[in-house]
Structures are given as C-alpha cells and as structure tokens.
Design an enzyme around this catalytic site. Structure first.
Site, short mmCIF file in Angstrom:
data_model
loop_
_atom_site.label_atom_id
_atom_site.label_comp_id
_atom_site.label_asym_id
_atom_site.label_seq_id
_atom_site.Cartn_x
_atom_site.Cartn_y
_atom_site.Cartn_z
N ASP A 18 -4.14 3.18 -3.18
CA ASP A 18 -4.29 4.59 -3.54
C ASP A 18 -3.88 5.49 -2.38
O ASP A 18 -3.06 6.40 -2.54
CB ASP A 18 -5.75 4.87 -3.94
CG ASP A 18 -6.24 3.91 -4.99
OD1 ASP A 18 -5.92 4.11 -6.16
OD2 ASP A 18 -6.91 2.93 -4.63
N TYR A 195 -3.89 -11.10 -2.80
CA TYR A 195 -5.35 -11.16 -2.92
C TYR A 195 -5.72 -12.63 -2.74
O TYR A 195 -4.85 -13.48 -2.59
CB TYR A 195 -5.79 -10.65 -4.29
CG TYR A 195 -5.29 -9.24 -4.59
CD1 TYR A 195 -5.76 -8.16 -3.85
CD2 TYR A 195 -4.36 -9.00 -5.60
CE1 TYR A 195 -5.32 -6.87 -4.10
CE2 TYR A 195 -3.91 -7.71 -5.86
CZ TYR A 195 -4.38 -6.66 -5.10
OH TYR A 195 -3.92 -5.38 -5.35
N GLN A 266 3.07 1.72 8.00
CA GLN A 266 3.87 1.58 6.77
C GLN A 266 5.36 1.41 7.06
O GLN A 266 6.04 0.61 6.42
CB GLN A 266 3.66 2.80 5.87
CG GLN A 266 2.41 2.67 5.01
CD GLN A 266 2.26 3.81 4.03
OE1 GLN A 266 2.63 4.95 4.32
NE2 GLN A 266 1.68 3.54 2.86
N ARG A 282 1.61 -7.25 -3.49
CA ARG A 282 0.49 -7.13 -4.42
C ARG A 282 0.35 -5.67 -4.84
O ARG A 282 1.07 -4.79 -4.35
CB ARG A 282 -0.79 -7.64 -3.76
CG ARG A 282 -1.31 -6.72 -2.68
CD ARG A 282 -2.57 -7.25 -2.01
NE ARG A 282 -3.35 -6.15 -1.45
CZ ARG A 282 -4.35 -6.29 -0.62
NH1 ARG A 282 -4.73 -7.51 -0.22
NH2 ARG A 282 -5.02 -5.23 -0.17
N GLY A 283 -0.62 -5.40 -5.72
CA GLY A 283 -0.99 -4.01 -6.04
C GLY A 283 0.18 -3.20 -6.56
O GLY A 283 0.86 -3.57 -7.51
N GLU A 284 0.41 -2.06 -5.91
CA GLU A 284 1.44 -1.14 -6.42
C GLU A 284 2.45 -0.75 -5.34
O GLU A 284 3.66 -0.90 -5.52
CB GLU A 284 0.76 0.12 -6.97
CG GLU A 284 1.74 1.17 -7.44
CD GLU A 284 1.13 2.21 -8.35
OE1 GLU A 284 0.18 1.90 -9.09
OE2 GLU A 284 1.62 3.35 -8.32
O1 TRH Z 1 -3.91 -2.65 -1.23
P1 TRH Z 1 -3.45 -2.91 -2.60
O2 TRH Z 1 -3.99 -4.10 -3.23
O3 TRH Z 1 -3.74 -1.66 -3.50
C1 TRH Z 1 -4.23 -1.74 -4.82
C2 TRH Z 1 -3.27 -1.25 -5.82
O4 TRH Z 1 -2.71 -0.05 -5.47
C3 TRH Z 1 -3.92 -1.11 -7.17
O5 TRH Z 1 -3.04 -0.62 -8.11
C4 TRH Z 1 -5.06 -0.16 -7.03
O6 TRH Z 1 -5.69 0.07 -8.21
C5 TRH Z 1 -6.00 -0.77 -6.05
O7 TRH Z 1 -5.36 -0.92 -4.81
C6 TRH Z 1 -7.20 0.09 -5.89
O8 TRH Z 1 -1.85 -3.05 -2.59
P2 TRH Z 1 -0.70 -1.97 -2.39
O9 TRH Z 1 -0.65 -1.03 -3.53
O10 TRH Z 1 0.50 -2.71 -2.11
O11 TRH Z 1 -1.13 -1.15 -1.12
C7 TRH Z 1 -1.06 -1.68 0.17
C8 TRH Z 1 -0.64 -0.59 1.12
O12 TRH Z 1 -0.77 -1.06 2.46
C9 TRH Z 1 0.83 -0.22 0.96
O13 TRH Z 1 0.99 1.17 1.20
C10 TRH Z 1 1.52 -1.01 2.07
C11 TRH Z 1 0.48 -0.93 3.13
N1 TRH Z 1 0.53 -1.94 4.18
C12 TRH Z 1 0.82 -1.52 5.46
O14 TRH Z 1 1.11 -0.33 5.68
N2 TRH Z 1 0.80 -2.44 6.47
C13 TRH Z 1 0.53 -3.75 6.26
O15 TRH Z 1 0.53 -4.55 7.21
C14 TRH Z 1 0.25 -4.16 4.92
C15 TRH Z 1 -0.03 -5.62 4.66
C16 TRH Z 1 0.25 -3.23 3.91
#
Ligand code: TRH
Length: 393
Positions: A18, A195, A266, A282-284
């Site tokens: 999010d 996950y 990021q 994973r996720g979005e």
């Molecule tokens: O963390 P997530 O599992 O987020 C999830 C999904 O968004 C899901 O739809 C939502 O409902 C739930 O959260 C609450 O996975 P996602 O979406 O990939 O988000 C991870 C964020 O972290 C993404 O912006 C990439 C960032 N990231 C980094 O910046 N550095 C890192 O080392 C890693 C591993 C991730």
C-alpha cells in the site's frame, strides 16, 4: 480550476504494497507533473523501512519533494484540489467535510488494487456519489489494457534500466554494493521476494542439486526464516545478521549460492529486478516492477479470504500467456500454480528453466506493449482535467 495540490491518503494494511504504491505515485506527481503533494500515512514505522529518509516521530516532514504527514492530523487540514484515497482507505470524516465545504469541489479518486480481470475495465472511472454530501468519488482501476487506468511508470525508468542492463560493469558494481559479492556471468541470477511458502525448501533443494549454477538474491521478507531454517538443516551458516554478513563468504549449498540482502530502497529494488534473469515477486508493486524489468517472473499473489485472489491470478495468466509459445506457457502456468499451491515447485523447476530463453523474449515483448500505453499518473491527471472541464462526465 486546475489541479495544483494533491493529497494522497494511505493506510498500511500489512506488508509494504500500500505504501509502496502511494510513495511511487506521490514522488512521480511531484517530480514529473509539478504538483504539491501531501501524503497522509497512518503508519510511519512501516514507511520508514521502505524509505530511509522518513522519520517515524515527526508530524510533518518533506522527503523527495513530498510533504509527509500523520494521518490523524488530517482532521484539521484544508482539502486539496485532487484527493486520492488509496485502496478504499476512507479519509477522516472531518477532512471529507472540508472537501464538501470548498467552493470548487476537489476531484476525489479511489485508487483501487490492480487486477487483470475483465470487470476492472468496466468499473474504471465510474462515479460514486457521496450518500450525504455534495461530493462524487471516482473509481480508478490500474490495469494492463487501454480501457483501465494503466500502471505506475516513471518517465525516465526505461532509460535508467536500459543503461543499467547494457552495462556489465554497472551490474557488477551494483552486486558488490548490495551484497558484497562478485557474481559469475554464467550464473543464473534469481531474486526471491515472497510470502511464507511450503514449496520453498523443495525448490532450494532443486536449485542446489541442479546442473546450473544459481546465484539467489534473497530479499528481506516473510520468506526469510524458511531459508535460514533450510540452510541450518544443511549445516551451513547464513553469515549472521546484516551488515556483518555482507562481509562474510556467501552461504553455498551445491550449485546454489545465496546472498541475503537488506531491505533495499525502491530504486535499488528496481535495479535488482533488472539485474536478474528471473524474479520471484509478490503482492502488487513488486509484481509490476518485475514487468518493467522485462525479465521472466514468478508471482506470489497476496492471498485473500475465500480464494478471492484466484480469479485474479487466472486472469493475469490468461492475458500474459495469450501470445506466449505453448511450451513456455505450459511451463510458466505449471510453475506459478505450484507456487500458489505451495507444493511441487521443485518438480516444475526443470521445465521452467528450459523455458527461460523463450520467456525472456516474451517478457521483452510484453513490456514493450505495456509501455505503448500512457502511465497511470498521466492517465489520472488527464482524467482530472476532463472532469474539471466537464463535471457531468
Ligand atoms: O509487501 P507486499 O506483499 O504488499 C501487499 C500487496 O500490495 C497487497 O496487494 C496488499 O493488499 C497487501 O500488501 C496489504 O508486496 P508489494 O506490493 O510488492 O510491495 C512491496 C514493496 O516493497 C514494493 O514497493 C517494493 C518494495 N521493496 C523495496 O523497496 N525494497 C526491497 O528490498 C523489497 C524486497 C521490496
């Protein structure tokens, strides 16, 4: 009236998706569209892990040109021209009343979760009048097709990734910086963000026992304890906690070498995806970024109650595989299904490995096609402009 001020509201449900989406959008609206953006967040501690420049105990701060404020203080705020509510998070009632009290009512957007399901295009941009106040909220659905709101993509992203992917020395320097390791050119580079997944230990065994040398960049995340347990069962030390382990030899089991990474900024995470031959995401947000890296991917979808995520997974696979060769499509579908079912990923691995060259070509075509559409931030601002010029829309 034109849009100059934008407020984005973000509630951190769990994980990083999010805030990850909101943070990218906020920075882009400032940097590329010149808006004054305030990001209202209910959990600065999670945000601070994602963005090192954020302080957890500060009411108002500015990072990357974005004003970052505590959610609870929004009750006293003056409403902006554009209000983006991320993922139906319901801005505070007092703020909504302030929106209704403005002479020029703000454009109010509910930025929804990403899905490739057909109904998203049908629901995109639909109005939802407020039950009591003279306000209309519009649904904005990100998506992969022209009839949706598109995907977040910064203008300079491709230049940056292209230069990086064309330069072996830039990639070597990157690996050194984030993992302290030299990575052999011939090694298959895999990033792993997931996950908890019962299929993971078996997959690690398949990688360790396979013929191909594998360098696996393990990101921070909920999958970490399983990997540490797997290493411990093999009698291999994981190198200790960061940052000390960045200076120790990387753990190796058979043909598999593992690098445990800290949580990356990021921009570095984007580079990691671009540097790898295969990305587990994973996720979005990481799922979308892996597509911008134009490399094959495996998606660990966020699980929802009563299997609500399953049609979402099926819809994306159907779209992604439409123009994919039969062998690659079968290998990808079987592996993604095994990863979702949390069993049998090891048995599906050889076919996926064999399909990687074809999947790589497909990933490039897929990304090129997505890039021919405007990005989400641009579509959002065009939508606002049209709405302000013609409020009856
Ligand atoms: O963390 P997530 O599992 O987020 C999830 C999904 O968004 C899901 O739809 C939502 O409902 C739930 O959260 C609450 O996975 P996602 O979406 O990939 O988000 C991870 C964020 O972290 C993404 O912006 C990439 C960032 N990231 C980094 O910046 N550095 C890192 O080392 C890693 C591993 C991730």
């Amino acid at each position: 009236m034109s849009v100059t001020r934008c407020d984005i509201f973000c509630k951190v449900i769990d994980n990083y998706g999010d805030i990850g989406v909101c943070w990218r959008l906020a920075r882009q609206l400032v940097a590329e569209h010149g808006l004054a953006v305030c990001l209202w967040v209910d959990d600065l501690a999670v945000f601070a892990r994602l963005e090192g420049g954020v302080a957890v105990d500060v009411a108002v701060q500015e990072v990357a040109g974005v004003r970052i404020c505590r959610w609870r203080d929004a009750v006293q705020a003056e409403a902006a021209d554009l209000v983006i509510e991320a993922f139906a998070c319901d801005p505070p009632e007092a703020y909504v009343r302030a929106m209704a009290a403005r002479a020029h009512r703000p454009v109010w957007i509910n930025l929804e979760y990403l899905t490739a399901e057909d109904w998203a295009a049908g629901s995109h941009a639909l109005p939802s009048p407020h039950p009591r106040l003279p306000l209309v909220k519009h649904f904005f659905f990100p998506g992969f097709t022209p009839a949706t709101g598109g995907l977040i993509r910064e203008t300079r992203l491709f230049d940056t990734l292209h230069i990086f992917q064309s330069s072996a020395s830039a990639q070597n320097a990157f690996w050194q910086r984030i993992s302290g390791a030299c990575v052999a050119d011939e090694a298959l580079k895999i990033s792993l963000f997931a996950y908890e997944n019962a299929a993971l230990p078996g997959l690690l065994d398949a990688w360790a026992n396979g013929e191909r040398e594998i360098f696996c960049a393990v990101t921070a995340g909920r999958h970490l304890p399983q990997i540490e347990a797997w290493l411990a069962a093999k009698g291999v030390a994981n190198g200790g906690d960061m940052p000390a382990r960045a200076h120790r030899p990387l753990p190796q089991v058979g043909r598999l070498r593992l690098a445990f990474l800290p949580f990356l900024a990021q921009q570095d995470y984007d580079l990691l995806l671009a540097a790898c031959d295969l990305n587990f995401v994973r996720g979005e947000d990481s799922f979308v970024r892996a597509q911008w890296a134009a490399r094959p991917l495996v998606w660990h979808i966020y699980q929802q109650q009563e299997g609500a995520h399953l049609p979402k997974l099926a819809a994306f696979l159907a779209l992604y595989c439409t123009t994919l060769g039969e062998m690659e499509s079968r290998a990808l579908r079987k592996f993604w299904q095994a990863w979702e079912d949390e069993q049998g990923a090891d048995a599906c691995w050889p076919a996926l490995l064999a399909a990687l060259p074809g999947l790589q070509k497909h990933a490039q075509r897929w990304t090129k096609n997505l890039v021919s559409e405007p990005d989400l931030g641009s579509k959002l601002l065009i939508f606002c402009k049209n709405l302000l010029e013609c409020p009856a829309l």
